[in-house]
Design a protein around this motif. Structure first.
Motif, short mmCIF file in Angstrom:
data_model
loop_
_atom_site.label_atom_id
_atom_site.label_comp_id
_atom_site.label_asym_id
_atom_site.label_seq_id
_atom_site.Cartn_x
_atom_site.Cartn_y
_atom_site.Cartn_z
N LYS A 226 0.81 -1.07 -0.14
CA LYS A 226 0.00 -0.24 0.15
C LYS A 226 0.75 1.33 -0.02
O LYS A 226 0.35 2.37 -0.38
CB LYS A 226 -1.02 0.00 1.22
CG LYS A 226 -2.08 -1.22 1.02
CD LYS A 226 -2.94 -0.79 2.53
CE LYS A 226 -4.17 -1.86 2.37
NZ LYS A 226 -4.98 -1.74 3.39
N ARG B 74 0.93 3.31 -2.96
CA ARG B 74 -0.30 3.84 -3.55
C ARG B 74 -0.64 5.38 -3.25
O ARG B 74 -0.76 5.80 -1.89
CB ARG B 74 -1.60 3.01 -3.34
CG ARG B 74 -1.60 1.75 -3.51
CD ARG B 74 -2.80 0.50 -3.32
NE ARG B 74 -3.94 1.13 -3.16
CZ ARG B 74 -4.99 0.70 -2.48
NH1 ARG B 74 -5.13 -0.31 -2.12
NH2 ARG B 74 -6.30 1.11 -2.34
N GLU B 75 -0.79 6.24 -4.06
CA GLU B 75 -1.06 7.84 -3.95
C GLU B 75 -2.62 7.83 -2.97
O GLU B 75 -2.44 8.77 -2.24
CB GLU B 75 -0.99 8.41 -5.03
CG GLU B 75 0.22 8.46 -5.91
CD GLU B 75 1.33 9.32 -4.93
OE1 GLU B 75 0.86 9.98 -4.33
OE2 GLU B 75 2.44 8.59 -4.87
N ASP B 76 -3.49 6.94 -3.34
CA ASP B 76 -4.58 7.36 -2.68
C ASP B 76 -4.70 7.17 -1.22
O ASP B 76 -5.29 7.69 -0.40
CB ASP B 76 -5.90 6.52 -3.37
CG ASP B 76 -5.51 5.00 -3.28
OD1 ASP B 76 -4.15 4.65 -3.47
OD2 ASP B 76 -6.39 3.99 -3.07
N VAL B 77 -3.66 6.14 -0.85
CA VAL B 77 -3.51 5.61 0.47
C VAL B 77 -2.78 6.62 1.07
O VAL B 77 -2.95 7.02 2.33
CB VAL B 77 -2.89 4.16 0.57
CG1 VAL B 77 -2.81 3.88 2.01
CG2 VAL B 77 -3.75 3.14 -0.14
N LYS B 78 -1.68 7.18 0.60
CA LYS B 78 -0.93 8.39 1.17
C LYS B 78 -1.72 9.37 1.44
O LYS B 78 -1.60 10.00 2.41
CB LYS B 78 0.27 8.56 0.15
CG LYS B 78 1.34 7.37 0.03
CD LYS B 78 2.43 7.98 -1.04
CE LYS B 78 3.41 6.99 -1.06
NZ LYS B 78 4.57 7.42 -1.88
N GLN B 79 -2.49 9.89 0.37
CA GLN B 79 -3.34 10.99 0.47
C GLN B 79 -4.33 10.80 1.72
O GLN B 79 -4.80 11.56 2.51
CB GLN B 79 -4.20 11.21 -0.77
CG GLN B 79 -5.13 12.30 -0.80
CD GLN B 79 -4.41 13.66 -0.59
OE1 GLN B 79 -3.38 13.80 -1.46
NE2 GLN B 79 -4.60 14.50 0.12
N SER B 80 -4.88 9.37 1.78
CA SER B 80 -5.91 9.41 2.80
C SER B 80 -5.13 9.50 4.34
O SER B 80 -5.88 10.01 5.33
CB SER B 80 -6.19 7.82 2.82
OG SER B 80 -7.01 7.41 4.06
N ASP C 57 -4.85 13.29 4.81
CA ASP C 57 -6.31 13.76 5.14
C ASP C 57 -6.87 13.51 6.43
O ASP C 57 -7.12 14.45 7.22
CB ASP C 57 -7.32 13.41 4.32
CG ASP C 57 -6.85 13.85 2.79
OD1 ASP C 57 -6.17 14.72 2.64
OD2 ASP C 57 -7.65 13.01 1.82
#
Length: 452
Positions: A58, A61-67, A70
């Motif tokens: 994970k 994965r950029e979406d997980v880093k962004q999560s 946030d």
């Protein structure tokens, strides 16, 4: 209602402060009572590995880093300006540097007293560290500051205002020696300093602080010079590589010191062609001369080997009451004769790791390994009253060494022998060993005890 939920909000928030922030946030789904408690938790422990799980892939994965980023934003926004005691941030998977700056600024503005930062922005570019914000060094409330793993503090320390800071930890970070010296002089309340695997951007380092009481330093590479101007220092722990020279060592009030040089490539004194080692450690006496007033001293195997290179310059430890050494079968006791002779008021002598060591003709009269006319002379001159031996295995050689100590330590009153951990108690408790200890007690005025 369960008993925990009936506790006051302050108690519940204190309990949640022992959890990671992610775990604390998950409690909000337990019941309505728990929903808003996170807003008042006084300690935040944020660890991106709990979100990214790099072992599961994970972390890329950029979406997980962004999560993750946030989540941190939401937690800090939820807490608003509520008091914060501790903020711990561990981020190894490439959080945005501007976001990180914002988080740090936010908690500093809230009067945080304990700040712990470990940040790596680019795992594939470790040579490009996170540049710590100068605001970390301009905070009137910080009492403890820990900076580690992938952070560069070289430029951040240009302006310093940390009047309350008592503990500073630098672990695996890049530091310029000149800026480090300036930093220490700007910390009037500093009492504890830990320097672990610091990437020094220079070969000459000075630790100078009038208020410092506890110093731990572990060097991962060789320095040209290492100086200590620490007149109030009480506790000193030095490990890793030894420096070429110690120009200044001001430690006149030391209470205890442990020296653990990890010189795994050093040749033993008895080996041929060790002139290079002898030259390198020729200034080691300066470090020990500066520590000569210490009452409690602990030395590990490589340190004894290093001391053997400068035994002729060894200082007299007039205040030393307790000496502990750790023995190793691959390291000799060449420094022991001079060391014991130079401890005129020694009362307690502790040997850890067993009494077996590398036998050379330089061990002098301390051990019973090689027959000599002046056998036991250094022991006779040493006033030690209590001796403790750890790591006993019950061998014939060890029994002979114990007999040697009993015969030549003229003032010895108590000897305590402890077995090696995980050793077979049957071996130590066999009839031969027990009979020998019984005989030692009869023939000696010393009380000899085997603890099995």
């Amino acid at each position: 209602m369960d008993h925990i939920s009936s506790l006051p909000d302050g108690v519940l928030c204190h309990i949640l402060s022992f959890l990671t922030t992610k775990e604390a946030a998950l409690t909000s789904i337990l019941a309505k009572r728990w929903r808003n408690l996170l807003a008042f938790v006084p300690c935040l422990k944020i660890d991106d590995t709990l979100f990214l799980h790099p072992e599961k892939g994970k972390g890329d994965r950029e979406d997980v880093k962004q999560s993750f980023m946030d989540f941190v934003d939401r937690v800090l926004a939820l807490q608003g300006n509520s008091p914060l005691n501790k903020f711990s941030l561990q981020s190894f998977s490439g959080a945005d540097s501007d976001r990180v700056d914002g988080w740090i600024s936010s908690v500093l503005a809230r009067g945080v007293s304990d700040l712990d930062l470990k940040i790596i922005l680019h795992l594939d570019r470790l040579w490009d560290p996170y540049q710590l914000s100068p605001k970390c060094f301009e905070c009137s409330t910080l009492v403890s500051l820990s900076i580690g793993s992938g952070i560069d503090v070289s430029l951040a320390a240009a302006r310093v205002f940390l009047p309350m800071l008592k503990t500073l930890i630098l672990d695996s970070v890049g530091v310029c020696p000149n800026e480090f010296e300036t930093l220490l002089h700007s910390l009037p309340s500093l009492e504890e300093l830990l320097l672990v695997y610091v990437d020094w951007k220079g070969m000459d380092v000075t630790v100078s602080s009038a208020s410092l009481k506890t110093l731990t330093i572990e060097l991962c590479f060789l320095l040209n010079t290492l100086s200590f101007d620490t007149p109030s220092l009480l506790h000193f722990d030095c490990s890793g590589y030894a420096a070429w020279d110690y120009p200044v060592v001001n430690m006149g009030n030391l209470v205890d010191a442990q020296i653990n040089f990890s010189e795994i490539h050093i040749k033993s004194l008895g080996e041929p062609d060790n002139d290079e080692d002898a030259l390198r450690f020729s200034n080691m006496w300066k470090l020990f001369h500066g520590m000569r007033n210490v009452p409690h001293l602990s030395l590990l195997p490589d340190t004894l080997e290093v001391l053997s290179m400068c035994s002729e310059s060894m200082p007299v430890f007039n205040n030393l009451k307790s000496l502990a050494i750790k023995s190793n079968k691959e390291r000799g006791w060449q420094a022991m004769p001079a060391l014991l002779r130079n401890c005129p008021h020694l009362e307690t002598f502790v040997i850890k790791g067993g009494i077996m060591h590398l036998v050379t003709d330089k061990c002098g009269d301390v051990c019973d390994c090689i027959s000599r006319e002046d056998k036991g002379l250094s022991l006779k001159l040493c006033p030690v009253k209590v001796m403790k031996i750890h790591g006993f295995q019950g061998t014939v050689e060890e029994m002979a060494m114990i007999k040697h100590f009993l015969e030549y330590f003229a003032c010895l009153k108590e000897m305590e022998v402890y077995p090696e951990e995980n050793n077979n108690p049957t071996q130590l408790g066999n009839q031969r060993v027990l009979e020998m200890f019984e005989l030692y007690n009869k023939l000696s005025s010393c009380n000899v005890q085997l603890f099995i």
